[in-house]
Design a protein around this motif. Structure first.
Motif, PDB file in Angstrom:
ATOM      1  N   MET A 124       0.913  -1.081   0.068  1.00 13.66           N
ATOM      2  CA  MET A 124       0.190   0.080  -0.060  1.00 13.66           C
ATOM      3  C   MET A 124       0.682   1.275   0.056  1.00 13.66           C
ATOM      4  O   MET A 124       0.505   2.231  -0.805  1.00 13.66           O
ATOM      5  CB  MET A 124      -1.021   0.027   1.181  1.00 13.66           C
ATOM      6  N   ALA A 125       1.879   1.240   0.910  1.00 20.77           N
ATOM      7  CA  ALA A 125       2.905   2.471   0.917  1.00 20.77           C
ATOM      8  C   ALA A 125       3.522   2.748  -0.409  1.00 20.77           C
ATOM      9  O   ALA A 125       3.615   3.883  -0.766  1.00 20.77           O
ATOM     10  CB  ALA A 125       3.995   2.252   2.070  1.00 20.77           C
ATOM     11  N   ALA A 126       3.847   1.583  -1.132  1.00 18.73           N
ATOM     12  CA  ALA A 126       4.617   1.919  -2.594  1.00 18.73           C
ATOM     13  C   ALA A 126       3.684   2.196  -3.631  1.00 18.73           C
ATOM     14  O   ALA A 126       4.015   2.986  -4.584  1.00 18.73           O
ATOM     15  CB  ALA A 126       5.162   0.583  -2.844  1.00 18.73           C
ATOM     16  N   ILE A 127       2.190   1.814  -3.245  1.00 18.45           N
ATOM     17  CA  ILE A 127       1.253   2.450  -4.419  1.00 18.45           C
ATOM     18  C   ILE A 127       0.711   3.726  -4.085  1.00 18.45           C
ATOM     19  O   ILE A 127       0.825   4.794  -4.986  1.00 18.45           O
ATOM     20  CB  ILE A 127       0.006   1.700  -4.148  1.00 18.45           C
ATOM     21  N   VAL A 128       0.787   4.154  -2.890  1.00 17.68           N
ATOM     22  CA  VAL A 128       0.377   5.781  -2.566  1.00 17.68           C
ATOM     23  C   VAL A 128       1.752   6.519  -3.026  1.00 17.68           C
ATOM     24  O   VAL A 128       1.360   7.604  -3.476  1.00 17.68           O
ATOM     25  CB  VAL A 128       0.413   5.604  -1.081  1.00 17.68           C
ATOM     26  N   ALA A 129       3.145   5.891  -2.785  1.00 17.93           N
ATOM     27  CA  ALA A 129       4.110   6.808  -3.022  1.00 17.93           C
ATOM     28  C   ALA A 129       4.073   7.059  -4.654  1.00 17.93           C
ATOM     29  O   ALA A 129       4.597   7.823  -5.043  1.00 17.93           O
ATOM     30  CB  ALA A 129       5.413   6.096  -2.587  1.00 17.93           C
ATOM     31  N   HIS A 130       3.734   5.954  -5.301  1.00 14.83           N
ATOM     32  CA  HIS A 130       3.692   5.925  -7.055  1.00 14.83           C
ATOM     33  C   HIS A 130       2.708   6.858  -7.373  1.00 14.83           C
ATOM     34  O   HIS A 130       3.043   7.549  -8.383  1.00 14.83           O
ATOM     35  CB  HIS A 130       3.688   4.506  -7.306  1.00 14.83           C
ATOM     36  N   THR A 131       1.805   6.751  -6.830  1.00 11.23           N
ATOM     37  CA  THR A 131       0.262   7.498  -7.517  1.00 11.23           C
ATOM     38  C   THR A 131       0.430   8.769  -6.844  1.00 11.23           C
ATOM     39  O   THR A 131      -0.086   9.845  -7.499  1.00 11.23           O
ATOM     40  CB  THR A 131      -1.120   6.852  -7.303  1.00 11.23           C
ATOM     41  N   GLY A 132       1.032   9.283  -5.774  1.00  9.45           N
ATOM     42  CA  GLY A 132       0.735  10.363  -5.053  1.00  9.45           C
ATOM     43  C   GLY A 132      -0.547  10.647  -4.454  1.00  9.45           C
ATOM     44  O   GLY A 132      -0.915  11.692  -4.330  1.00  9.45           O
ATOM     45  N   ASN A 133      -1.231   9.548  -4.224  1.00 13.65           N
ATOM     46  CA  ASN A 133      -2.766   9.466  -3.781  1.00 13.65           C
ATOM     47  C   ASN A 133      -2.770   8.991  -2.389  1.00 13.65           C
ATOM     48  O   ASN A 133      -2.388   7.681  -2.495  1.00 13.65           O
ATOM     49  CB  ASN A 133      -3.474   9.092  -4.912  1.00 13.65           C
ATOM     50  N   ASP A 134      -3.113   9.586  -1.340  1.00 15.21           N
ATOM     51  CA  ASP A 134      -3.231   8.929  -0.044  1.00 15.21           C
ATOM     52  C   ASP A 134      -4.128   8.030   0.096  1.00 15.21           C
ATOM     53  O   ASP A 134      -4.455   7.095   1.051  1.00 15.21           O
ATOM     54  CB  ASP A 134      -3.267   9.876   1.080  1.00 15.21           C
ATOM     55  N   ASN A 135      -5.349   8.213  -1.050  1.00 14.77           N
ATOM     56  CA  ASN A 135      -6.289   7.218  -1.087  1.00 14.77           C
ATOM     57  C   ASN A 135      -6.637   6.713  -2.091  1.00 14.77           C
ATOM     58  O   ASN A 135      -7.597   6.978  -2.866  1.00 14.77           O
ATOM     59  CB  ASN A 135      -7.783   7.866  -0.545  1.00 14.77           C
ATOM     60  N   PRO A 136      -5.692   5.806  -2.706  1.00 17.03           N
ATOM     61  CA  PRO A 136      -5.742   5.312  -4.028  1.00 17.03           C
ATOM     62  C   PRO A 136      -6.838   4.453  -4.565  1.00 17.03           C
ATOM     63  O   PRO A 136      -7.350   4.288  -5.534  1.00 17.03           O
ATOM     64  CB  PRO A 136      -4.332   4.487  -4.315  1.00 17.03           C
ATOM     65  N   PHE A 137      -7.562   3.755  -3.391  1.00 18.62           N
ATOM     66  CA  PHE A 137      -8.531   2.835  -3.698  1.00 18.62           C
ATOM     67  C   PHE A 137      -9.980   3.291  -3.365  1.00 18.62           C
ATOM     68  O   PHE A 137     -10.970   2.715  -3.352  1.00 18.62           O
ATOM     69  CB  PHE A 137      -8.546   1.525  -2.795  1.00 18.62           C
ATOM     70  N   ASN A 138      -9.815   4.767  -3.085  1.00 16.49           N
ATOM     71  CA  ASN A 138     -11.019   5.680  -2.782  1.00 16.49           C
ATOM     72  C   ASN A 138     -11.904   4.928  -1.703  1.00 16.49           C
ATOM     73  O   ASN A 138     -13.179   4.989  -1.673  1.00 16.49           O
ATOM     74  CB  ASN A 138     -12.061   5.700  -4.164  1.00 16.49           C
ATOM     75  N   PHE A 139     -11.059   4.627  -0.530  1.00 15.20           N
ATOM     76  CA  PHE A 139     -11.946   4.047   0.689  1.00 15.20           C
ATOM     77  C   PHE A 139     -12.800   5.029   1.094  1.00 15.20           C
ATOM     78  O   PHE A 139     -12.536   6.374   1.098  1.00 15.20           O
ATOM     79  CB  PHE A 139     -10.764   3.498   1.601  1.00 15.20           C
ATOM     80  N   ILE A 140     -13.657   4.797   2.020  1.00 18.46           N
ATOM     81  CA  ILE A 140     -14.482   5.750   2.845  1.00 18.46           C
ATOM     82  C   ILE A 140     -13.669   6.243   3.863  1.00 18.46           C
ATOM     83  O   ILE A 140     -12.415   5.857   4.050  1.00 18.46           O
ATOM     84  CB  ILE A 140     -15.706   5.219   3.459  1.00 18.46           C
ATOM     85  N   ILE A 141     -13.704   7.501   4.383  1.00 22.68           N
ATOM     86  CA  ILE A 141     -12.892   8.422   5.251  1.00 22.68           C
ATOM     87  C   ILE A 141     -13.667   8.060   6.636  1.00 22.68           C
ATOM     88  O   ILE A 141     -14.596   8.399   6.960  1.00 22.68           O
ATOM     89  CB  ILE A 141     -12.889   9.713   4.966  1.00 22.68           C
TER      90      ILE A 141
END
Length: 221
Positions: A124-141
């Protein structure tokens, strides 16, 4: 003594497929019907896998996933995510199919679960870093302002349910290992680098593999 004899199990379908979900559900019902579940128990488990491959959605399925429901102490389970199950407090998760698929076929106990969770956190950390999106899967907050794959209404695992489904987990039994044994491999992961717990290693993927995996997870769709 565990209810399910692991030696009788073999793969029946891919993670998230109807055949796999129905087999997991059947095993869950057998286990819980043999347990002493209090009559006032109202709780449910749902796992909803988003962005599944089209081949898993044949037959007009609307969800890739399965449920376990205990209503007034009576157990039911099956393919899909029915509203009646989602309405009960319990364990409800909605996550991309590709993010969970491959490692769900790994057999493990408590220590293995911890290692899997650690590897998934790295993914997850790698995906966040790569995309620059803290919520790449559009989870609920959630109430803490953080993305969360777990859905309301949240309810703790009833002790009788958790004990029954987890029985024998350190010795290769228990619901997770039953589900893993019933799972057949999915071709999407054949050429991807993975850890010993079968979790994809994003940092070791080629650029094309990274984009392929992000597409599988529904990122950018």
């Amino acid at each position: 003594m565990p209810i399910i004899d692991m030696s009788t199990l073999s793969p029946v379908g891919e993670f998230g497929s109807k055949a796999w979900g129905e087999a997991c559900s059947e095993a869950s019902v057998k286990i819980l019907e043999a347990a002493d579940i209090p009559a006032d128990t109202n709780w449910a488990f749902t796992e909803d896998y988003t962005h599944p491959p089209a081949r898993l959605m044949e037959g007009e399925r609307t969800h890739a996933g399965y449920y376990i429901m205990v209503k007034d102490g009576k157990v039911s389970a099956g393919d899909g995510i029915p509203d009646a199950a989602r309405a009960l407090p319990g364990f409800h998760v909605r996550m991309p199919w590709a993010y969970l698929c491959n490692q769900s076929g790994a057999l493990y106990g408590r220590e293995g679960q911890q290692r899997r969770s650690g590897h998934e956190a790295e993914l997850m950390a790698a995906i966040v870093a790569h995309t620059g999106n803290d919520n790449p899967f559009n989870f609920i907050i959630n109430a803490e302002g953080k993305p969360n794959a777990f859905l309301d209404p949240v309810g703790p695992w009833p002790s009788a349910v958790g004990s029954a489904l987890g029985e024998g987990g350190e010795d290769g039994n228990g619901l997770h290992n039953i589900a893993a044994t019933l799972q057949s491999d999915s071709p999407e992961f054949a050429d991807l680098p993975v850890t010993d717990m079968r979790v994809p290693i994003f940092g070791e993927m080629t650029d094309d593999q990274k984009q392929f995996f992000l597409d599988l997870c529904g990122i950018g769709r």
